[in-house]
Motif scaffolding. Structure first.
Motif, PDB file in Angstrom:
ATOM      1  N   LEU A 111       0.842  -1.207   0.000  1.00 13.75           N
ATOM      2  CA  LEU A 111       0.000   0.000   0.000  1.00 13.75           C
ATOM      3  C   LEU A 111       0.872   1.249   0.000  1.00 13.75           C
ATOM      4  O   LEU A 111       2.057   1.171   0.325  1.00 13.75           O
ATOM      5  N   PRO A 112       0.284   2.414  -0.328  1.00 16.58           N
ATOM      6  CA  PRO A 112       1.039   3.669  -0.177  1.00 16.58           C
ATOM      7  C   PRO A 112       1.528   3.792   1.274  1.00 16.58           C
ATOM      8  O   PRO A 112       0.846   3.349   2.201  1.00 16.58           O
ATOM      9  N   ARG A 113       2.718   4.405   1.414  1.00 14.53           N
ATOM     10  CA  ARG A 113       3.395   4.411   2.705  1.00 14.53           C
ATOM     11  C   ARG A 113       2.541   4.863   3.899  1.00 14.53           C
ATOM     12  O   ARG A 113       2.501   4.182   4.928  1.00 14.53           O
ATOM     13  N   GLY A 114       1.853   5.977   3.755  1.00 14.99           N
ATOM     14  CA  GLY A 114       1.079   6.518   4.869  1.00 14.99           C
ATOM     15  C   GLY A 114      -0.028   5.574   5.300  1.00 14.99           C
ATOM     16  O   GLY A 114      -0.250   5.358   6.496  1.00 14.99           O
ATOM     17  N   GLN A 175      -6.374  -3.013  -4.890  1.00 12.67           N
ATOM     18  CA  GLN A 175      -5.584  -4.190  -5.261  1.00 12.67           C
ATOM     19  C   GLN A 175      -6.013  -4.652  -6.659  1.00 12.67           C
ATOM     20  O   GLN A 175      -7.167  -4.445  -7.040  1.00 12.67           O
ATOM     21  N   PRO A 176      -5.084  -5.263  -7.414  1.00 12.80           N
ATOM     22  CA  PRO A 176      -5.482  -5.772  -8.738  1.00 12.80           C
ATOM     23  C   PRO A 176      -6.654  -6.747  -8.594  1.00 12.80           C
ATOM     24  O   PRO A 176      -6.712  -7.522  -7.626  1.00 12.80           O
ATOM     25  N   GLN A 177      -7.562  -6.672  -9.550  1.00  7.58           N
ATOM     26  CA  GLN A 177      -8.762  -7.509  -9.538  1.00  7.58           C
ATOM     27  C   GLN A 177      -8.441  -8.976  -9.218  1.00  7.58           C
ATOM     28  O   GLN A 177      -9.104  -9.607  -8.395  1.00  7.58           O
ATOM     29  N   ALA A 178      -7.371  -9.476  -9.841  1.00  6.03           N
ATOM     30  CA  ALA A 178      -7.034 -10.897  -9.737  1.00  6.03           C
ATOM     31  C   ALA A 178      -6.744 -11.358  -8.307  1.00  6.03           C
ATOM     32  O   ALA A 178      -6.946 -12.522  -7.978  1.00  6.03           O
ATOM     33  N   VAL A 179      -6.254 -10.448  -7.445  1.00  2.00           N
ATOM     34  CA  VAL A 179      -5.870 -10.900  -6.092  1.00  2.00           C
ATOM     35  C   VAL A 179      -6.899 -10.557  -5.020  1.00  2.00           C
ATOM     36  O   VAL A 179      -6.754 -10.986  -3.882  1.00  2.00           O
ATOM     37  N   ARG A 180      -7.929  -9.803  -5.391  1.00  2.00           N
ATOM     38  CA  ARG A 180      -8.892  -9.390  -4.360  1.00  2.00           C
ATOM     39  C   ARG A 180      -9.508 -10.581  -3.635  1.00  2.00           C
ATOM     40  O   ARG A 180      -9.682 -10.557  -2.423  1.00  2.00           O
ATOM     41  N   ILE A 240      -0.637 -14.716  -2.986  1.00  2.00           N
ATOM     42  CA  ILE A 240      -0.936 -13.312  -3.315  1.00  2.00           C
ATOM     43  C   ILE A 240       0.304 -12.654  -3.921  1.00  2.00           C
ATOM     44  O   ILE A 240       0.243 -11.997  -4.962  1.00  2.00           O
ATOM     45  N   ALA A 241       1.458 -12.864  -3.269  1.00  2.00           N
ATOM     46  CA  ALA A 241       2.713 -12.265  -3.739  1.00  2.00           C
ATOM     47  C   ALA A 241       3.052 -12.750  -5.146  1.00  2.00           C
ATOM     48  O   ALA A 241       3.454 -11.966  -6.013  1.00  2.00           O
ATOM     49  N   GLU A 248       2.168  -8.118 -12.599  1.00  2.00           N
ATOM     50  CA  GLU A 248       2.977  -6.912 -12.808  1.00  2.00           C
ATOM     51  C   GLU A 248       4.074  -7.149 -13.841  1.00  2.00           C
ATOM     52  O   GLU A 248       4.376  -6.276 -14.644  1.00  2.00           O
ATOM     53  N   ALA A 249       4.642  -8.344 -13.864  1.00  2.00           N
ATOM     54  CA  ALA A 249       5.696  -8.668 -14.833  1.00  2.00           C
ATOM     55  C   ALA A 249       5.134  -8.656 -16.250  1.00  2.00           C
ATOM     56  O   ALA A 249       5.827  -8.308 -17.205  1.00  2.00           O
TER      57      ALA A 249
END
Ligand SMILES: *C/C=C(C)/C=C/C=C(C)/C=C/C1=C(C)CCCC1(C)C
Length: 265
Positions: A111-114, A175-180, A240-241, A248-249
């Motif tokens: 996620l974004p850092r904050g 999150q990308p659709q595929a991993v939700r 998930i990873a 992404e690749a």
């Protein structure tokens, strides 16, 4: 408290099985790191640490179980040796591994850092508090004391579920659709496996801590829940990873120039 031979054995065998499972899971998570993108490697690292810590503690728990009981002269039952079975190993394990399980989940979401920091602070603090507040009750055989600390520990427990099912839902949409689906499954595993602990604890409070069936059920319950919540959950984090790295690749070579070397004049 005396235990029958099968009661002693089933717990002993389950502890032994858990040492093997946690150890094998640790190897798997550590060795799988090169197969996922750099962004997701910390999540696998933490998954590996969780099961490695549990593997060590289950070894100590196994030893403590064998130190607390011995077979009687006639070989018909296990009797206390006088050395107490040490519950502190479990809580020492949990105070380390339960916050780390939350780190694992947040890390794989990238996620974004904050946003990540805010979720981490809440989840890590609440999970450490939950375990800390549970301990005084766990080591007590007084029903009132057990319920008091159970109730106090339930507050951070419910707060964790609240954060996972409200705030995390908003992050989930990015999150990308595929991993939700997988992330929702991971969250559901937390809900189902973690709920098991306060229930197992409450059952022993009702049966009384000197009840052999209650004690055996508690040890088995905690152990099966630990395998699912650590090794099983870690496997979901790995999937998930892997899925995120693969999607992404696929899109990256198009989005980025292939060569970053100096351009021809
Ligand atoms: C790997 C170990 C895990 C995931 C342990 C989780 C433990 C809990 C969710 C324990 C919760 C408890 C309560 C909510 C109240 C009673 C005391 C505890 C500590 C058993």
């Amino acid at each position: 408290m005396e235990l029958s031979v099968p009661q002693f054995d089933v717990v002993s065998n389950l502890f032994s099985f858990t040492i093997a499972t946690m150890g094998a899971a640790a190897l798997f998570f550590f060795l799988s790191r090169p197969y996922v993108g750099h962004k997701y490697r910390p999540a696998l690292m933490v998954s590996g640490l969780v099961v490695a810590i549990a593997c060590y503690h289950y070894y100590r728990i196994y030893e403590s179980w064998h130190g607390a009981y011995r077979l009687n002269e006639s070989g018909t039952a296990y009797v206390p040796t006088g050395a107490a079975f040490n519950d502190a190993y479990r809580y020492a394990d949990w105070i380390l591994t339960v916050p780390l399980l939350m780190v694992e989940l947040i890390a794989v979401l990238a996620l974004p850092r904050g946003e990540a920091r805010s979720l981490l602070v809440k989840l890590v603090t609440a999970s450490a508090l939950m375990i800390g507040l549970g301990y005084p009750g766990e080591i007590s055989s007084d029903t009132g004391t057990r319920w008091l600390w159970w109730g106090l520990s339930m507050v951070p427990f419910l707060y964790i579920l609240y954060v996972l099912f409200t705030e995390l839902t908003r992050s989930l949409e990015r999150q990308p659709q595929a991993v939700r689906g997988l992330v929702s499954a991971a969250r559901l595993v937390v809900l189902l496996t973690w709920s098991f602990y306060p229930i197992a604890y409450a059952i022993l409070t009702v049966t009384g801590t000197k009840n052999p069936i209650g004690q055996v059920a508690l040890q088995m319950g905690y152990t099966i829940a630990d395998i699912t919540a650590k090794a099983g959950f870690g496997l979901l984090i790995y999937f998930i990873a892997k899925l995120k790295s693969d999607t992404e690749a696929e899109s990256e070579p198009l989005a980025r120039p292939v060569s970053t070397g100096p351009a021809f004049a």
